[in-house]
Design a protein around this motif. Structure first.
Motif, PDB file in Angstrom:
ATOM      1  N   UNK A 159       0.753  -1.194  -0.156  1.00  0.00           N
ATOM      2  CA  UNK A 159       0.076   0.022  -0.065  1.00  0.00           C
ATOM      3  C   UNK A 159       0.825   1.336   0.016  1.00  0.00           C
ATOM      4  N   UNK A 160       1.922   1.213   0.638  1.00  0.00           N
ATOM      5  CA  UNK A 160       2.667   2.550   0.784  1.00  0.00           C
ATOM      6  C   UNK A 160       3.505   2.597  -0.542  1.00  0.00           C
ATOM      7  N   UNK A 161       4.076   1.639  -1.338  1.00  0.00           N
ATOM      8  CA  UNK A 161       4.405   1.717  -2.674  1.00  0.00           C
ATOM      9  C   UNK A 161       3.357   2.515  -3.684  1.00  0.00           C
ATOM     10  N   UNK A 162       2.050   1.931  -3.731  1.00  0.00           N
ATOM     11  CA  UNK A 162       1.018   2.256  -4.376  1.00  0.00           C
ATOM     12  C   UNK A 162       0.752   3.807  -4.190  1.00  0.00           C
ATOM     13  N   UNK A 210      -8.699  -4.017   3.661  1.00  0.00           N
ATOM     14  CA  UNK A 210      -9.776  -3.231   3.550  1.00  0.00           C
ATOM     15  C   UNK A 210      -9.504  -2.125   2.620  1.00  0.00           C
ATOM     16  N   UNK A 211     -10.168  -1.537   1.574  1.00  0.00           N
ATOM     17  CA  UNK A 211      -9.747  -0.347   0.705  1.00  0.00           C
ATOM     18  C   UNK A 211      -9.539   0.951   1.154  1.00  0.00           C
ATOM     19  N   UNK A 212     -10.397   1.070   2.264  1.00  0.00           N
ATOM     20  CA  UNK A 212     -10.550   2.517   2.865  1.00  0.00           C
ATOM     21  C   UNK A 212      -9.405   3.333   3.215  1.00  0.00           C
ATOM     22  N   UNK A 213      -8.112   2.681   3.636  1.00  0.00           N
ATOM     23  CA  UNK A 213      -6.939   3.054   3.960  1.00  0.00           C
ATOM     24  C   UNK A 213      -6.155   3.834   2.868  1.00  0.00           C
ATOM     25  N   UNK A 214      -6.067   2.640   1.716  1.00  0.00           N
ATOM     26  CA  UNK A 214      -5.235   3.029   0.682  1.00  0.00           C
ATOM     27  C   UNK A 214      -6.095   4.095  -0.380  1.00  0.00           C
ATOM     28  N   UNK A 215      -7.520   3.904  -0.360  1.00  0.00           N
ATOM     29  CA  UNK A 215      -8.154   4.928  -1.078  1.00  0.00           C
ATOM     30  C   UNK A 215      -8.022   6.320  -0.653  1.00  0.00           C
ATOM     31  N   UNK A 216      -7.760   6.483   0.724  1.00  0.00           N
ATOM     32  CA  UNK A 216      -7.774   7.605   1.311  1.00  0.00           C
ATOM     33  C   UNK A 216      -6.343   8.429   0.821  1.00  0.00           C
ATOM     34  N   UNK A 217      -5.389   7.675   0.373  1.00  0.00           N
ATOM     35  CA  UNK A 217      -4.033   8.428  -0.049  1.00  0.00           C
ATOM     36  C   UNK A 217      -3.911   8.613  -1.408  1.00  0.00           C
ATOM     37  N   UNK A 218      -5.098   8.133  -2.089  1.00  0.00           N
ATOM     38  CA  UNK A 218      -5.007   8.692  -3.560  1.00  0.00           C
ATOM     39  C   UNK A 218      -6.228   9.383  -4.049  1.00  0.00           C
TER      40      UNK A 218
END
Length: 344
Positions: free
Chosen positions: A186-189, A217-225
């Motif tokens: 997730x950090x790399x994305x 769960x996608x919420x954490x990654x989506x919040x960074x994009x």
């Protein structure tokens, strides 16, 4: 009485959909299905939407955080269950998560400065994401957007992975930049794609729970994009570079010819600008030399260089004009063929 009210409600909702479709200039057909149970209603809607033998195979919807408020836990469970229902019925799923400011900011970003990132796992979903990114880049508002394909690699064999991906892109004639990400996370994305105009990410189900590529769960990654499309393919697709025969093939060929003509015109225009700048420099050097009283031979040499530079600038301008004329011709041919297809 109840049946009449339901028919009237369906009529109102369909009219509302038609207004939205017209306001956004979308080519689409509205369909309203009334059912007392949402899950069963989705079954009916997914299976009935279409015209004759043509059936919709892809569903696009918002992430559940953008749905009307309700109990968060119940809403998430219902959302995942309904998504899985559509997937089981053979429909591709696209979940769009956008931040209002980020989406509105796209209007101020020229298409040439936009980048679409596709995170590639070399599977059916990856191929679907690449196809959708390519189709978006064909729209006039995204025409010059760049596509970057980020291949997930869990070994050090990056050279082979890049070569394989480059071959895939070459075979299907999609202009995209391949890049390998070793052991993605997730950090790399977030690090690679936080500045992308649009990011395509695969997702999967665990039970009724949608998960990101890293089983979270996608919420954490989506919040960074900024703007993200999470995709799941229900069936594989063929990224075939050869279109069907007939008018469709002619249209594709004409579109490719127009793209090639535009690239050549841009190249020739740049050469013309460079040649004109050189001619101006030579002329300026000649004028300064004449004013400073240099020798006859030196003045003759500078005059010859200035004349030659001017001639090259004229030739470059003529060539640029010819290539621009070819662009206009290719544009008319492509538009004529597209009109033929749309009228069928």
């Amino acid at each position: 009485m109840a049946a009449a009210l339901l028919r009237l409600f369906a009529f109102w909702k369909e009219a509302e959909l038609r207004r939205d479709i017209d306001d956004y200039g979308i080519s689409a057909f509205p369909l309203v299905v009334i059912h007392p149970n949402l899950t069963e209603g989705i079954h009916a809607l997914v299976q009935s939407f279409g015209i004759g033998p043509i059936r919709a195979n892809t569903i696009l919807l918002n992430w559940f955080d953008q749905l009307p408020p309700s109990d968060p836990e119940t809403r998430e469970q219902e959302y995942g269950r309904n998504l899985r229902t559509a997937f089981r019925l053979g429909r591709n799923i696209i979940i769009l998560d956008t931040k209002p400011d980020a989406w509105n900011d796209l209007e101020s970003i020229p298409p040439a400065d936009r980048r679409i990132d596709v995170w590639w796992w070399n599977d059916a979903t990856s191929r679907l994401m690449l196809l959708i990114a390519y189709l978006i880049s064909r729209h006039e508002e995204w025409e010059d957007a760049k596509i970057r394909v980020l291949a997930a690699c869990f070994s050090e064999e990056t050279r082979e992975t890049v070569a394989d991906l480059a071959n895939v892109l070459d075979e299907v004639r999609i202009d995209a930049e391949p890049e390998v990400v070793i052991r993605p996370s997730p950090d790399a994305v977030a690090a690679y794609s936080d500045d992308a105009a649009l990011v395509f990410l695969p997702f999967r189900f665990k039970g009724d729970q949608p998960l990101d590529p890293f089983d979270e769960k996608p919420e954490a990654l989506l919040s960074r994009l900024r703007n993200t499309a999470m995709v799941l393919a229900a069936e594989d697709i063929q990224l075939d570079a050869d279109p069907e025969t007939g008018t469709a093939a002619q249209t594709a060929a004409a579109t490719d010819a127009l793209a090639d003509a535009r690239k050549k015109a841009e190249t020739e225009e740049k050469k013309t600008e460079e040649a004109s700048e050189l001619a101006e420099e030579k002329l300026k050097a000649l004028e300064e030399a004449a004013a400073s009283g240099v020798g006859v031979e030196e003045l003759s040499r500078l005059r010859s260089e200035a004349g030659e530079a001017k001639q090259q600038a004229v030739q470059a301008a003529r060539k640029a004009a010819k290539t621009q004329a070819k662009v206009e011709l290719a544009k008319r041919e492509a538009e004529a063929l597209k009109g033929t297809v749309s009228n069928k």
